[in-house]
Design an enzyme around this catalytic site. Structure first.
Site, PDB file in Angstrom:
ATOM      1  N   SER A   1     -41.012   9.400  26.004  1.00 38.07           N
ATOM      2  CA  SER A   1     -40.753   8.059  26.549  1.00 38.07           C
ATOM      3  C   SER A   1     -39.252   7.828  26.558  1.00 38.07           C
ATOM      4  O   SER A   1     -38.717   6.990  25.850  1.00 38.07           O
ATOM      5  CB  SER A   1     -41.480   6.994  25.729  1.00 38.07           C
ATOM      6  OG  SER A   1     -40.947   6.905  24.432  1.00 38.07           O
TER       7      SER A   1
ATOM      8  N   HIS B   1     -47.776   8.975  23.996  1.00 35.06           N
ATOM      9  CA  HIS B   1     -47.878  10.012  22.971  1.00 35.06           C
ATOM     10  C   HIS B   1     -49.318  10.386  22.648  1.00 35.06           C
ATOM     11  O   HIS B   1     -49.565  11.252  21.819  1.00 35.06           O
ATOM     12  CB  HIS B   1     -47.195   9.562  21.675  1.00 35.06           C
ATOM     13  CG  HIS B   1     -45.705   9.468  21.784  1.00 35.06           C
ATOM     14  ND1 HIS B   1     -44.926   8.905  20.817  1.00 35.06           N
ATOM     15  CD2 HIS B   1     -44.859   9.868  22.757  1.00 35.06           C
ATOM     16  CE1 HIS B   1     -43.649   8.948  21.190  1.00 35.06           C
ATOM     17  NE2 HIS B   1     -43.590   9.526  22.368  1.00 35.06           N
TER      18      HIS B   1
ATOM     19  N   GLU C   1     -46.477   3.068  19.046  1.00 34.37           N
ATOM     20  CA  GLU C   1     -46.465   3.465  17.639  1.00 34.37           C
ATOM     21  C   GLU C   1     -46.887   2.330  16.713  1.00 34.37           C
ATOM     22  O   GLU C   1     -46.369   1.215  16.808  1.00 34.37           O
ATOM     23  CB  GLU C   1     -45.059   3.946  17.250  1.00 34.37           C
ATOM     24  CG  GLU C   1     -44.593   5.084  18.142  1.00 34.37           C
ATOM     25  CD  GLU C   1     -43.170   5.536  17.847  1.00 34.37           C
ATOM     26  OE1 GLU C   1     -42.610   5.139  16.797  1.00 34.37           O
ATOM     27  OE2 GLU C   1     -42.628   6.289  18.668  1.00 34.37           O
TER      28      GLU C   1
ATOM     29  N   GLU D   1     -46.853  12.806  17.394  1.00 34.57           N
ATOM     30  CA  GLU D   1     -46.053  12.600  16.192  1.00 34.57           C
ATOM     31  C   GLU D   1     -46.890  12.670  14.920  1.00 34.57           C
ATOM     32  O   GLU D   1     -46.474  12.218  13.861  1.00 34.57           O
ATOM     33  CB  GLU D   1     -45.295  11.268  16.289  1.00 34.57           C
ATOM     34  CG  GLU D   1     -44.322  11.277  17.459  1.00 34.57           C
ATOM     35  CD  GLU D   1     -43.384  10.077  17.485  1.00 34.57           C
ATOM     36  OE1 GLU D   1     -43.611   9.104  16.745  1.00 34.57           O
ATOM     37  OE2 GLU D   1     -42.410  10.127  18.256  1.00 34.57           O
TER      38      GLU D   1
ATOM     39  N   ASP E   1     -43.673   0.138  17.432  1.00 30.11           N
ATOM     40  CA  ASP E   1     -42.798   0.481  18.551  1.00 30.11           C
ATOM     41  C   ASP E   1     -43.625   0.255  19.806  1.00 30.11           C
ATOM     42  O   ASP E   1     -44.525   1.034  20.115  1.00 30.11           O
ATOM     43  CB  ASP E   1     -42.321   1.937  18.474  1.00 30.11           C
ATOM     44  CG  ASP E   1     -41.403   2.300  19.644  1.00 30.11           C
ATOM     45  OD1 ASP E   1     -41.134   1.414  20.488  1.00 30.11           O
ATOM     46  OD2 ASP E   1     -40.947   3.457  19.707  1.00 30.11           O
TER      47      ASP E   1
ATOM     48  N   GLU F   1     -39.939  -2.504  17.580  1.00 32.23           N
ATOM     49  CA  GLU F   1     -39.008  -1.738  18.404  1.00 32.23           C
ATOM     50  C   GLU F   1     -39.333  -1.895  19.889  1.00 32.23           C
ATOM     51  O   GLU F   1     -40.512  -1.955  20.249  1.00 32.23           O
ATOM     52  CB  GLU F   1     -39.120  -0.268  17.982  1.00 32.23           C
ATOM     53  CG  GLU F   1     -38.199   0.703  18.696  1.00 32.23           C
ATOM     54  CD  GLU F   1     -38.420   2.120  18.156  1.00 32.23           C
ATOM     55  OE1 GLU F   1     -38.766   2.271  16.966  1.00 32.23           O
ATOM     56  OE2 GLU F   1     -38.263   3.078  18.936  1.00 32.23           O
TER      57      GLU F   1
ATOM     58  N   ASP G   1     -34.265   0.749  21.050  1.00 33.77           N
ATOM     59  CA  ASP G   1     -34.286   2.209  21.207  1.00 33.77           C
ATOM     60  C   ASP G   1     -33.897   2.523  22.653  1.00 33.77           C
ATOM     61  O   ASP G   1     -32.738   2.837  22.940  1.00 33.77           O
ATOM     62  CB  ASP G   1     -35.683   2.733  20.856  1.00 33.77           C
ATOM     63  CG  ASP G   1     -35.905   4.186  21.257  1.00 33.77           C
ATOM     64  OD1 ASP G   1     -34.937   4.876  21.585  1.00 33.77           O
ATOM     65  OD2 ASP G   1     -37.076   4.648  21.254  1.00 33.77           O
TER      66      ASP G   1
ATOM     67  N   LYS H   1     -30.930   8.170  17.851  1.00 34.35           N
ATOM     68  CA  LYS H   1     -31.455   9.489  18.199  1.00 34.35           C
ATOM     69  C   LYS H   1     -30.298  10.334  18.700  1.00 34.35           C
ATOM     70  O   LYS H   1     -29.704  10.010  19.736  1.00 34.35           O
ATOM     71  CB  LYS H   1     -32.490   9.360  19.309  1.00 34.35           C
ATOM     72  CG  LYS H   1     -33.796   8.678  18.895  1.00 34.35           C
ATOM     73  CD  LYS H   1     -34.587   8.317  20.138  1.00 34.35           C
ATOM     74  CE  LYS H   1     -36.027   7.975  19.825  1.00 34.35           C
ATOM     75  NZ  LYS H   1     -36.700   7.378  21.012  1.00 34.35           N
TER      76      LYS H   1
ATOM     77  N   HIS I   1     -36.383  10.839  14.843  1.00 39.67           N
ATOM     78  CA  HIS I   1     -36.802  12.078  15.503  1.00 39.67           C
ATOM     79  C   HIS I   1     -37.132  11.777  16.972  1.00 39.67           C
ATOM     80  O   HIS I   1     -36.993  10.641  17.415  1.00 39.67           O
ATOM     81  CB  HIS I   1     -38.046  12.621  14.803  1.00 39.67           C
ATOM     82  CG  HIS I   1     -39.245  11.731  14.935  1.00 39.67           C
ATOM     83  ND1 HIS I   1     -40.532  12.143  14.720  1.00 39.67           N
ATOM     84  CD2 HIS I   1     -39.353  10.404  15.278  1.00 39.67           C
ATOM     85  CE1 HIS I   1     -41.361  11.141  14.923  1.00 39.67           C
ATOM     86  NE2 HIS I   1     -40.677  10.072  15.260  1.00 39.67           N
TER      87      HIS I   1
ATOM     88  N   LYS J   1     -37.262   7.256  10.914  1.00 41.79           N
ATOM     89  CA  LYS J   1     -38.534   7.332  11.615  1.00 41.79           C
ATOM     90  C   LYS J   1     -38.752   8.799  11.938  1.00 41.79           C
ATOM     91  O   LYS J   1     -38.011   9.379  12.728  1.00 41.79           O
ATOM     92  CB  LYS J   1     -38.404   6.519  12.915  1.00 41.79           C
ATOM     93  CG  LYS J   1     -39.665   5.831  13.333  1.00 41.79           C
ATOM     94  CD  LYS J   1     -39.443   4.948  14.540  1.00 41.79           C
ATOM     95  CE  LYS J   1     -39.536   5.744  15.823  1.00 41.79           C
ATOM     96  NZ  LYS J   1     -39.850   4.901  17.007  1.00 41.79           N
TER      97      LYS J   1
HETATM   98  P1  PGA Z   1     -39.806   9.675  22.391  1.00 41.97           P
HETATM   99  O1  PGA Z   1     -40.471   8.546  21.514  1.00 41.97           O
HETATM  100  O2  PGA Z   1     -39.176  10.673  21.494  1.00 41.97           O
HETATM  101  O3  PGA Z   1     -40.954  10.215  23.182  1.00 41.97           O
HETATM  102  O4  PGA Z   1     -38.796   8.974  23.275  1.00 41.97           O
HETATM  103  C1  PGA Z   1     -39.943   8.074  20.321  1.00 41.97           C
HETATM  104  C2  PGA Z   1     -39.639   6.593  20.392  1.00 41.97           C
HETATM  105  O5  PGA Z   1     -39.845   5.941  21.438  1.00 41.97           O
HETATM  106  O6  PGA Z   1     -39.177   6.026  19.402  1.00 41.97           O
HETATM  107 ZN    ZN Z   2     -39.003   3.991  20.536  1.00 38.88          ZN
END
Ligand code: PGA
Ligand code: ZN
Length: 425
Positions: free
Chosen positions: A40, A152, A161, A204, A241, A284, A311, A336, A364, A387
């Site tokens: 995503s 996911h 999430e 995940e 999230d 998030e 994010d 990230k 991650h 996370k």
């Molecule tokens: P992604 O998801 O690594 O697929 O972008 C993680 C997140 O959205 O926090």
């Molecule tokens: Zn996110």
């Protein structure tokens, strides 16, 4: 001094190729790091260079690896591996694009992290210590994604999430244990209620049960926490999230949640209700990734109760975070490394966040490798929060296991728990 830089490809946790870089220094230090990969992804992220064509269904990284070996390697060989800023800016300069699309964010981040690891290895110190020195002694509060939805998972949950946050403990290992026990209770409950296929896991490591309703997922988390003998809100809180850009309809300007079309204001009301009914401490990407105004509004309304985390909104980009700070969008940032593409820029964004009282959550990606660098970064930056998925699947547990190791190594490991959140729910 950097003696050799070698790029190659390995597989990530979804079986897609990704870039790994190994750097050896004249002082016989060795640093190996691999690029993670999101599903995503935010539209403002550094771009991965992928081959296209038939091989690996277009996801090959031959070109990115070649960029490491033929462009980056000759440029940084001979440089001092401790000169991270200089090396990172050299790569940024050679790349020359705003989003690292020429060399590839994947080629650049793997190299950047390998440089730091090679420097730490040459100096014979752990990476977290190389980055944070003696002050680096805060073990992060883990936010464990134990029910997966969105892109996911193969279920119908709109939010991506559903996390548990073991913040009411005095140490990382106690917190992790409580989370793991809750994870296993959740498994038992899901199996009882929905049958054995409900305990299959998503990208995940969280379960991906055939749920459709957000509240059902939250109820299950509360039930699992209680079943494990912990107190929801006191010891283990919840986090979401939404990854809402994935269910935002740009043309109509509505969010499609459980079949209903919701306006921004209705979305915020939904979050207010959820925060009122559940022990939630963090949300998030509650709104679309370009909606700074909406983020500012929800931060005004909920920011004294929960973390509002950007994010996709910030994509670990100092410029985007600066804009957020200006307008009061969010009070926390997801960090990230591959969203921005270098360690140096990641450190800039973390520093900027801390100065302005934004919480930092080192994160991650849904596509990961066995690489544990982010565990060291979380401690090295004193980020406070991490996370890194459910306590399952090797690429997720590798990070938890590294944190357990760091906790043991530190003279005085600290665990801040609920102090990192606006309030105890
Ligand atoms: P992604 O998801 O690594 O697929 O972008 C993680 C997140 O959205 O926090
Ligand atoms: Zn996110």
């Amino acid at each position: 001094k950097i003696k050799t830089v070698r790029g190659r490809y390995i597989l990530d946790s979804r079986g897609n190729p990704t870039v790994q870089v190994k750097i050896v220094t004249e002082g016989l230090g060795v640093g190996v790091a691999a690029a993670p990969s999101g599903a995503s992804t935010g539209i403002h992220e550094a771009v991965e260079v992928r081959d296209g064509g038939k091989e690996y269904h277009g996801k090959g990284v031959r070109k990115a690896v070649e960029n490491v070996n033929t462009i980056i390697a000759p440029a940084i060989t001979g440089m001092d591996s401790r000169h991270q800023v200089e090396i990172d800016y050299k790569m940024i300069e050679i790349d020359g694009t705003e989003n690292k699309s020429r060399l590839g964010g994947n080629a650049i981040i793997a190299t950047s992290l390998a440089v730091a690891k090679a420097a730490a290895s040459t100096m014979k110190i752990p990476l977290y210590y190389y980055i944070g020195g003696k002050q680096a002694n805060i073990l992060p509060v883990p936010m464990l994604n134990i029910i997966n939805g969105g892109v996911h998972a193969g279920n119908k949950l709109d939010f991506q999430e559903f996390m548990i946050v073991p913040a009411g403990f005095n140490s990382f290992h106690e917190a992790l244990r409580a989370a793991v026990e809750t994870y296993h209770e959740l498994k038992r409950i899901l199996k009882e209620k929905y049958g054995p296929s409900a305990i299959n896991v998503g990208d995940e490591g969280g379960y991906a049960p055939p749920l459709e309703k957000i509240r059902d997922a939250l109820d299950l988390l509360v039930e699992a926490i209680k079943a494990a003998g912990y107190s929801p809100g006191e010891e283990i809180a919840l986090a979401l999230d939404a990854a809402s850009s994935q269910f935002y309809n740009k043309e109509k300007k509505v969010y499609v949640v459980e079949g209903n079309e919701l306006t921004r204001d209705q979305m915020i009301e939904l979050y207010e209700e959820l925060v009122g009914d559940y022990p939630i401490v963090s949300i998030e990407d509650p709104l679309y990734e370009e909606d700074y105004e909406g983020f500012a509004e929800i931060t005004r309304r909920l920011g004294d109760k929960v973390l509002i985390v950007g994010d996709d909104l910030f994509t670990t980009n100092p410029k985007r975070l600066s804009k957020g700070i200006e307008v009061g969008a969010g009070n926390a940032i997801l960090v990230k490394v591959n969203q921005i593409g270098t360690l140096t820029e990641t450190m800039e964004v973390v520093r900027l966040a801390h100065i302005h009282n934004y919480r930092t959550i080192i994160s991650h990606r849904s596509g990961e490798t066995e690489d544990t660098t982010i565990a060291d970064l979380a401690v090295g930056f004193n980020a406070g929060l991490i996370k890194t998925g459910a306590p399952a699947r090797g690429e997720r547990t590798a990070k938890y296991n590294r944190l357990l190791e760091i906790e043991e190594e530190l003279e005085k490991p600290m665990y801040l728990g609920f102090k990192l959140f606006p309030r105890k729910p």
